[in-house]
Design an enzyme around this catalytic site. Structure first.
Site, PDB file in Angstrom:
ATOM      1  N   ILE A 195      51.181 -13.933-148.126  1.00  0.00           N
ATOM      2  CA  ILE A 195      52.392 -12.944-147.722  1.00  0.00           C
ATOM      3  C   ILE A 195      52.860 -13.503-146.280  1.00  0.00           C
ATOM      4  CG2 ILE A 195      53.102 -10.645-146.692  1.00  0.00           C
ATOM      5  CD1 ILE A 195      51.480  -9.374-149.150  1.00  0.00           C
ATOM      6  N   ASN A 254      49.949  -9.155-139.437  1.00  0.00           N
ATOM      7  CA  ASN A 254      49.643  -9.266-141.261  1.00  0.00           C
ATOM      8  C   ASN A 254      48.310  -9.557-141.650  1.00  0.00           C
ATOM      9  OD1 ASN A 254      50.495  -9.737-144.100  1.00  0.00           O
ATOM     10  ND2 ASN A 254      50.011 -12.089-143.408  1.00  0.00           N
ATOM     11  N   TYR A 307      38.192  -0.839-146.803  1.00  0.00           N
ATOM     12  CA  TYR A 307      39.493  -1.442-146.880  1.00  0.00           C
ATOM     13  C   TYR A 307      40.496  -0.371-146.997  1.00  0.00           C
ATOM     14  CZ  TYR A 307      43.389  -4.109-148.258  1.00  0.00           C
ATOM     15  OH  TYR A 307      44.743  -4.816-148.327  1.00  0.00           O
ATOM     16  N   LYS A 367      43.273   0.611-143.911  1.00  0.00           N
ATOM     17  CA  LYS A 367      45.035   0.477-144.283  1.00  0.00           C
ATOM     18  C   LYS A 367      45.518   1.949-143.934  1.00  0.00           C
ATOM     19  CE  LYS A 367      45.475  -3.752-145.012  1.00  0.00           C
ATOM     20  NZ  LYS A 367      45.983  -4.518-143.998  1.00  0.00           N
ATOM     21  N   THR A 411      49.551 -13.750-154.382  1.00  0.00           N
ATOM     22  CA  THR A 411      49.318 -15.011-153.854  1.00  0.00           C
ATOM     23  C   THR A 411      48.334 -15.989-154.387  1.00  0.00           C
ATOM     24  OG1 THR A 411      47.293 -13.719-152.749  1.00  0.00           O
ATOM     25  CG2 THR A 411      49.312 -13.424-151.585  1.00  0.00           C
TER      26      THR A 411
END
Length: 244
Positions: free
Chosen positions: A18, A87, A150, A154, A185
């Site tokens: 990304i 990012n 995770y 976030k 990706t």
């Protein structure tokens, strides 16, 4: 003239996935982009693809000294900074009952501490009209087995934007969260394989994974004056995954 003409951007995790797609879009829209990442080979490959308006600095967002070197390079060449796309991300799966301190640190050192210092150290170079973009995730909204650390990291990133929008009142600097869903990706495709990609695609109303360029386009929108009345917001680019 591109919508980011003359603007200076930093993208962490900018060598692949990304981040690299966003760097490509920012440059197409006229920006000078400093990409920041841990692997020199990936940075070199990205520079070859992105062309003369890209710069690369090697380092980790978990290391404050590395971030200091990044912003020193920006200041030395350009003087000021208009866009920060925080990012860089990390995380892996472990189910409840198996979680370790090292597993938590893996996610939080990069996704939370790294995001905080990426932004905090950029602020002295930024001024009115600046845009800060934080990479969230659909996992910060939805539940997913084995994704405790995770997902929690976030969700924390989502709150950073809300808190910082308050802290940045009167500065003219905006801060928003860009939350992708499953994105095709190179790393994701290698990790999931063809079967795994089909599973993730089937979870969204659009029945596919995102192309990284689609996330890059959304980042360019948040970076530009087209989103000038947006701050503290979350822009979900997840094919509807976390919206139903």
């Amino acid at each position: 003239m591109g919508k980011l003409e003359g603007r200076v951007a930093v993208i962490t995790g900018g060598a692949t996935g990304i981040g690299r797609a966003a760097a490509k879009r920012f440059i197409e829209d006229g920006a000078i982009v400093f990409i920041f990442g841990r692997r020199q080979d990936a940075l070199d490959a990205a520079l070859g693809d992105l062309g003369p308006n890209a710069r690369a600095v090697k380092g980790s967002v978990s290391d404050e000294a590395d971030l200091d070197r990044l912003y020193a390079a920006v200041k030395a060449e350009r003087g000021t900074l208009d866009i920060v796309f925080a990012n860089a991300g990390a995380g892996s799966q472990l189910r409840l009952g198996e979680i370790t301190a090292a597993h938590i640190d893996e996610a939080f050192d990069t996704n939370v501490k790294g995001t905080i210092f990426t932004v905090q150290k950029a602020l002295p170079l930024m001024g009115p009209g600046g845009s800060i973009i934080l990479t969230g995730s659909s996992a910060g909204t939805t539940g997913a087995p084995g994704m405790t650390a995770y997902s929690a990291s976030k969700a924390a990133v989502r709150n950073l934007a809300r808190t910082w929008a308050e802290d940045l009142k009167g500065t003219g600097i905006r801060v928003n969260v860009l939350s992708p869903g499953a994105t095709a990706t190179e790393l994701a495709k290698a990790a999931l394989g063809e079967a795994g990609q089909k599973v993730f695609a089937s979870m969204t109303p659009l029945q596919r994974m995102a192309d990284p360029a689609e996330i890059g386009a959304a980042a360019a929108f948040l970076a530009s004056s087209d989103s000038s009345f947006m701050t503290a917001s979350e822009l979900a680019v997840d094919g509807g995954l976390a919206q139903l």
